[in-house]
Design a protein around this motif. Structure first.
Motif, PDB file in Angstrom:
ATOM      1  N   TYR A 167       0.825  -1.237  -0.090  1.00  0.00           N
ATOM      2  CA  TYR A 167      -0.116   0.012   0.006  1.00  0.00           C
ATOM      3  C   TYR A 167       0.907   1.334   0.200  1.00  0.00           C
ATOM      4  O   TYR A 167       0.451   2.351  -0.706  1.00  0.00           O
ATOM      5  N   HIS A 212     -10.283  -6.537  -4.509  1.00  0.00           N
ATOM      6  CA  HIS A 212      -9.757  -5.436  -5.148  1.00  0.00           C
ATOM      7  C   HIS A 212      -8.215  -5.145  -5.254  1.00  0.00           C
ATOM      8  O   HIS A 212      -7.581  -5.038  -6.022  1.00  0.00           O
ATOM      9  N   ASP A 213      -7.596  -5.701  -4.113  1.00  0.00           N
ATOM     10  CA  ASP A 213      -6.186  -5.627  -3.943  1.00  0.00           C
ATOM     11  C   ASP A 213      -5.489  -6.501  -4.755  1.00  0.00           C
ATOM     12  O   ASP A 213      -4.445  -6.536  -5.144  1.00  0.00           O
ATOM     13  N   GLU A 215      -6.703  -7.811  -7.491  1.00  0.00           N
ATOM     14  CA  GLU A 215      -6.827  -7.528  -8.831  1.00  0.00           C
ATOM     15  C   GLU A 215      -5.903  -6.491  -9.151  1.00  0.00           C
ATOM     16  O   GLU A 215      -5.229  -6.283 -10.212  1.00  0.00           O
ATOM     17  N   THR A 216      -5.547  -5.423  -8.127  1.00  0.00           N
ATOM     18  CA  THR A 216      -4.611  -4.544  -8.368  1.00  0.00           C
ATOM     19  C   THR A 216      -3.366  -4.676  -8.391  1.00  0.00           C
ATOM     20  O   THR A 216      -2.483  -4.451  -9.285  1.00  0.00           O
ATOM     21  N   TYR A 217      -2.861  -5.298  -7.352  1.00  0.00           N
ATOM     22  CA  TYR A 217      -1.296  -5.853  -7.085  1.00  0.00           C
ATOM     23  C   TYR A 217      -1.036  -7.038  -7.432  1.00  0.00           C
ATOM     24  O   TYR A 217       0.370  -7.122  -7.265  1.00  0.00           O
ATOM     25  N   TYR A 250     -11.952 -13.225 -10.638  1.00  0.00           N
ATOM     26  CA  TYR A 250     -11.281 -12.442 -11.111  1.00  0.00           C
ATOM     27  C   TYR A 250     -10.062 -13.265 -11.896  1.00  0.00           C
ATOM     28  O   TYR A 250      -9.128 -12.612 -12.799  1.00  0.00           O
TER      29      TYR A 250
END
Length: 358
Positions: A167, A212-213, A215-217, A250
């Motif tokens: 983060y 979401h994390d 998917e993002t990271y 995902y």
């Protein structure tokens, strides 16, 4: 004995007469013969001796009658070639001498050198591939799971250091993901060249992330890994570990062949969440193996019935075997899966033929 390709056929969603079965951590401490070997050698010492590592890899195939072997190794093995010093400590797990904390730490990580640093792994694969009549699955640890050890310095329940870096310093995080992604691609390509008939990417702890994390990271690196391996015909499996049910939707875009499910999501629901795109593997709770055999069979039967509803199912556990598991129960479970699935698949074919003839 002729070559048993049921596992490969199931990975490709082809028709099988009997469900294939293998178990994560099937070469492990539940086996008295393995425990005797561990009295003399550590895990890493076994890995460095190809003949011995091959012997341990093949033991469950001979003892349990499973339809695939999983390479005896450890997900941390290749990171030594990147310059990471670690040890596997009893009752703890991987312990890192100098954990990754800064951009400079990431910059010091070098590309792996399979030929010079990891040749013992390649030789083990060559021995097993030559001697076995079932497919050999090789594997790598996925970038998030490896990163969690490198950053925390040892196994963690909260992943506070990992998430803090993710983060707070995303540039450092993605640089680490890029290097670990490159490591996985190089490592698994070498395994396939050496004779591995399938590869599995273990992401044991990525279920600690919010969708979401993930998917993002994480997902961009997972996608890149499977895209790089896609030209190779050997089946590719992604196991997103425990508590990963919310991450399954995902995964629909990755170029894998099989998705491993843990026991918290049913086979049918798991298929639905991944868009019915993949074969699926799983998903008996390992600790069901503590129950009487009658109860184990009831659980296995429910999973098998869901599994054979569509092509592409491999019977496995929802996570790895534990040391207290019974070798005899595993042998009996393997036979039950084979016998029950063979009868159920035959019955299903007969019913389908009768319906089509009406």
């Amino acid at each position: 004995m002729s070559y048993n390709d049921n596992f490969i056929r199931a990975c490709k969603k082809q028709e099988v007469d009997t469900l294939p079965v293998w178990y994560m951590r099937q070469a492990g401490r539940y086996d008295p013969d393995y425990r005797k070997i561990k009295e003399k050698y550590s895990l890493l010492e076994i890995c460095r001796q190809p003949e011995l590592a091959a012997e341990v890899t093949m033991m469950p195939v001979k003892k349990l009658g499973v339809d695939a072997a999983i390479l005896y190794s450890d997900i941390m093995n290749p990171v030594a070639s990147m310059g990471i010093k670690f040890d596997i400590v009893k009752n703890i797990g991987p312990v890192i001498e100098n954990p990754i904390r800064t951009a400079e730490d990431v910059a010091r990580l070098r590309p792996i050198d399979v030929e010079n640093d990891l040749n013992h792994v390649i030789k083990t694969i060559e021995i097993v591939a030559r001697e076995l009549k079932v497919p050999l699955i090789s594997f790598a640890g996925a970038p998030f799971t490896i990163a969690s050890y490198l950053i925390e310095g040892k196994p963690s329940k909260s992943y506070i250091g990992t998430k803090t870096l993710m983060y707070s310093e995303p540039e450092v995080w993605f640089a680490l993901m890029d290097k670990l992604g490159d490591m996985v691609i190089t490592y698994l390509q070498a395994h396939i060249s050496a004779g591995a008939k399938a590869v599995q990417l273990f992401d044991s702890w990525v279920g600690a992330l919010a969708p979401h994390d993930f998917e993002t990271y994480v997902l961009p690196t997972i996608t890149r890994i499977f895209k790089a391996l896609a030209p190779l015909p050997q089946p590719k499996i992604y196991f997103p570990g425990v508590s990963s049910g919310e991450l399954l939707p995902y995964l629909r875009g990755i170029e894998a062949d099989v998705i491993g499910l843990d026991w918290r999501v049913s086979i049918g629901e798991g298929r639905r969440r991944v868009g019915n795109r993949f074969a699926v593997q799983g998903n008996l709770d390992p600790y069901v193996l503590t129950a009487p055999m009658k109860i184990i069979e009831q659980h296995a039967k429910a999973i098998i019935d869901q599994g054979i509803a569509e092509p592409g199912f491999i019977f496995n556990l929802g996570h790895g075997l534990f040391p207290e598991a019974s070798l005899e129960k595993l042998r009996d479970l393997t036979a039950f899966v084979h016998d029950y699935s063979r009868a159920a698949i035959s019955r299903k074919k007969t019913e389908s033929t009768e319906r089509s003839g009406e």
